[in-house]
Design a protein around this motif. Structure first.
Motif, PDB file in Angstrom:
ATOM      1  N   ALA A   1      -4.173  -0.022   1.968  1.00 48.64           N
ATOM      2  CA  ALA A   1      -3.935  -1.250   1.208  1.00 48.64           C
ATOM      3  C   ALA A   1      -3.320  -0.942  -0.150  1.00 48.64           C
ATOM      4  O   ALA A   1      -2.375  -1.605  -0.592  1.00 48.64           O
ATOM      5  CB  ALA A   1      -5.230  -2.032   1.044  1.00 48.64           C
TER       6      ALA A   1
ATOM      7  N   ILE B   1       0.361  -2.055  -1.508  1.00 52.89           N
ATOM      8  CA  ILE B   1       0.619  -2.781  -2.758  1.00 52.89           C
ATOM      9  C   ILE B   1       1.718  -2.083  -3.550  1.00 52.89           C
ATOM     10  O   ILE B   1       2.645  -2.726  -4.067  1.00 52.89           O
ATOM     11  CB  ILE B   1      -0.668  -2.872  -3.595  1.00 52.89           C
ATOM     12  CG1 ILE B   1      -1.705  -3.740  -2.887  1.00 52.89           C
ATOM     13  CG2 ILE B   1      -0.366  -3.427  -4.987  1.00 52.89           C
ATOM     14  CD1 ILE B   1      -3.089  -3.659  -3.499  1.00 52.89           C
TER      15      ILE B   1
ATOM     16  N   ASP C   1      -5.581  -8.885   4.303  1.00 54.48           N
ATOM     17  CA  ASP C   1      -4.292  -8.557   3.695  1.00 54.48           C
ATOM     18  C   ASP C   1      -3.910  -9.563   2.608  1.00 54.48           C
ATOM     19  O   ASP C   1      -3.335  -9.193   1.582  1.00 54.48           O
ATOM     20  CB  ASP C   1      -3.205  -8.519   4.767  1.00 54.48           C
ATOM     21  CG  ASP C   1      -3.272  -7.262   5.627  1.00 54.48           C
ATOM     22  OD1 ASP C   1      -3.791  -6.245   5.130  1.00 54.48           O
ATOM     23  OD2 ASP C   1      -2.810  -7.290   6.775  1.00 54.48           O
TER      24      ASP C   1
ATOM     25  N   ARG D   1      -3.901  -7.417  -0.550  1.00 54.73           N
ATOM     26  CA  ARG D   1      -2.534  -6.927  -0.695  1.00 54.73           C
ATOM     27  C   ARG D   1      -1.612  -7.989  -1.284  1.00 54.73           C
ATOM     28  O   ARG D   1      -0.850  -7.710  -2.203  1.00 54.73           O
ATOM     29  CB  ARG D   1      -1.982  -6.439   0.655  1.00 54.73           C
ATOM     30  CG  ARG D   1      -2.488  -5.057   1.051  1.00 54.73           C
ATOM     31  CD  ARG D   1      -1.751  -4.491   2.245  1.00 54.73           C
ATOM     32  NE  ARG D   1      -0.327  -4.363   2.036  1.00 54.73           N
ATOM     33  CZ  ARG D   1       0.502  -3.789   2.918  1.00 54.73           C
ATOM     34  NH1 ARG D   1       0.017  -3.318   4.059  1.00 54.73           N
ATOM     35  NH2 ARG D   1       1.790  -3.691   2.672  1.00 54.73           N
TER      36      ARG D   1
ATOM     37  N   THR E   1       0.000  -7.838  -5.173  1.00 53.17           N
ATOM     38  CA  THR E   1       1.461  -7.688  -5.182  1.00 53.17           C
ATOM     39  C   THR E   1       2.113  -8.817  -5.968  1.00 53.17           C
ATOM     40  O   THR E   1       3.012  -8.590  -6.791  1.00 53.17           O
ATOM     41  CB  THR E   1       2.009  -7.683  -3.742  1.00 53.17           C
ATOM     42  OG1 THR E   1       1.477  -6.557  -3.038  1.00 53.17           O
ATOM     43  CG2 THR E   1       3.520  -7.599  -3.732  1.00 53.17           C
TER      44      THR E   1
END
Length: 266
Positions: free
Chosen positions: A22, A26, A115, A119, A123
């Protein structure tokens, strides 16, 4: 329903163990976001407005796309169902007291939830720190954006499931992914906002299911009138329509596949 909730929790717990992956994801998504954003900023420096998009809109869509790469798995990997069909292990799946489609949907939503939280959010936060993004100023728009992301995830799953379930006839779906792998990100607006395409092409692409995974969620976030119906609600309706159609098609193909398995089993 209890079974599906348990499968969802299992999927969430399973993917939460891949913490190093993960973090690497990122970093990768953030770097590629910077590269794409810089390219688009150079383009908009020469032409400040293109088909209703300015530089901030374009960069915002870049980071929407990067944030959604993991939950949607639009560039892969394929569902494990593909390999289980190829090896015959799917026979075990068919013994479960739940539908094949429902089982894989619940499991994949668990993966996508992890996710999205671990993530997508980091992000997008990196993008907001590095660039000026066009963010909603009211809670309702944020809520509608989250709903759009959820619908995008369902559309993404349905497409990946369809790519997998044809394995009952093709036996190997790698050829399907070889074709759809490059097509999906382009048609979704992940590599380049569809609004930068010639207007006739953009209008057609925006109505296809792939656009409901990136382009439509980005425009819901931005509040663009280029959405179907000229409003955020038109975009959400299109996403919901594609989710329903694709899941119905997936259910129908699954039923046909079950008959094929019975015939092959003699």
């Amino acid at each position: 329903m209890r079974v599906h909730c348990a499968v969802y929790a299992r999927g969430l717990r399973r993917y939460s163990t891949y913490r190093a992956a993960a973090v690497a994801g990122i970093l990768t998504n953030s770097v590629f976001g910077v590269i794409n954003a810089m390219v688009l900023l150079a383009l908009f420096a020469a032409r400040p407005e293109i088909n209703g998009y300015d530089a901030a809109d374009a960069v915002t869509q870049v980071y929407v796309a990067q944030a959604l790469i993991a939950p949607l798995a639009i560039m892969g990997p394929a569902l494990e169902l593909s390999e289980r069909i190829r090896t015959g292990a799917v026979g075990t799946d068919l013994l479960r007291p739940v539908s094949l489609l429902g089982w894989w949907l619940a499991q994949d939503l668990g993966r996508a939830t992890f996710d999205l939280l671990f993530r997508s959010v980091p992000t997008f936060a990196v993008g907001a720190l590095l660039f000026t993004l066009a963010l909603p100023g009211d809670a309702l728009r944020w809520a509608l954006t989250l709903l759009s992301f959820a619908l995008a995830t369902v559309v993404g799953f349905a497409l990946r499931y369809l790519y997998s379930v044809v394995g009952f006839w093709l036996m190997d779906t790698r050829g399907v992914w070889a074709v759809m792998g490059p097509v999906g990100p382009v048609a979704a607006g992940m590599l380049l906002p569809l609004t930068l395409f010639p207007a006739p092409a953009a209008e057609v692409l925006r109505l296809l299911p792939w656009a409901s995974m990136v382009q439509i969620p980005a425009e819901v976030l931005l509040g663009k009138d280029t959405l179907p119906g000229g409003s955020v609600y038109g975009g959400l309706l299109l996403q919901a329509g594609w989710a329903a159609v694709l899941l119905a098609l997936a259910a129908r193909l699954t039923t046909l596949a079950m008959r094929r398995v019975v015939v092959q089993g003699g």
